[in-house]
Design an enzyme around this catalytic site. Structure first.
Site: not given
Ligand code: AMP
Length: 213
Positions: A13, A89, A128, A160, A172
């Site tokens: 995203k 969401r 990531r 992150r 998540r």
């Protein structure tokens, strides 16, 4: 262009958002970024309210997220469009957005849903790395050219903090499947769903989104 982009964490995203906002000259509104920025500032009330949710990978309650997003959408720079990244969401969030946009007379043009299998999400999230300055996404497998310095803006490329724990990441992904995935049907019924295979390269994914829009 009024857009939302959905997908499990690690679907790409963020990668696509940076490209889409450049192409359509619209602001990027990423709820996760808003929350992380608030949490960095110890004086910030919002940061204190959302910390327990973001740290554990649970969804921040609808009431609070909706308030933050609608306040942001009332600002001048969103009048000609926006890209909402990571919102909605839940069905409650989607309905609140629709109500707001229909009152404003600018209904949603597209709900982009990027799909990838869970194991691809896991692998991508744990590897990531993101530029702290411009948001460009890298990974352990595809790092910037020199020493974790962003190729585009020279910012520092970092992990992150909410990506680093495997249990949080699993939580998540579970929330996504249970609460966000049903929105596909919601947007399909409203004929704005743009469904995309996120396992392809970033350039291929981008070109498919633009063609579909
Ligand atoms: P993200 O960067 O989009 O993965 O978001 C990071 C975290 O912020 C999530 O795991 C949630 O705790 C919280 N969050 C972000 N957007 C939302 C949303 N629309 N609704 C509820 N919680 C959210």
């Amino acid at each position: 262009m009024e857009l939302v982009i959905l997908g499990p964490q690690g679907a790409g995203k963020g990668t696509q958002s940076v490209r889409l906002i450049e192409k359509y000259a619209i602001p990027d509104i990423a709820t996760g970024d808003i929350f992380r920025a608030a949490m960095k500032d110890s004086e910030n009330d919002l940061g204190a309210k959302v910390r327990e949710y973001v740290d554990s990978g649970r969804l921040v309650p609808d009431e609070l997220v909706i308030e933050i997003v609608l306040a942001r959408l009332r600002q001048d720079d969103t009048q000609d469009g926006f890209l909402l990244d990571g919102y909605p969401r839940s069905r409650g969030q989607a309905e609140a957005l629709d109500k707001f946009l229909s009152e404003r007379g600018t209904p949603l043009d597209g709900a982009i849903v990027i799909e990838v299998p869970e194991e691809v999400s896991m692998r991508r999230i744990l590897g990531r790395r993101v530029c702290a300055q411009c948001g460009w996404t890298y990974s352990v497998a595809i790092p910037p050219k020199s020493n974790w310095t962003c190729d585009r803006c020279g910012g520092e490329v970092v992990g992150r903090f909410d990506d680093l724990e495997e249990a949080t990441v699993r939580e998540r992904l579970k929330n996504y499947t249970e609460q966000t995935l049903p929105l596909k049907k919601y947007y399909e019924e409203r004929q704005v769903l743009v469904q995309i295979d996120g396992t392809k390269t970033p350039d291929e994914v981008f070109s498919e989104i633009v063609t579909a829009l």
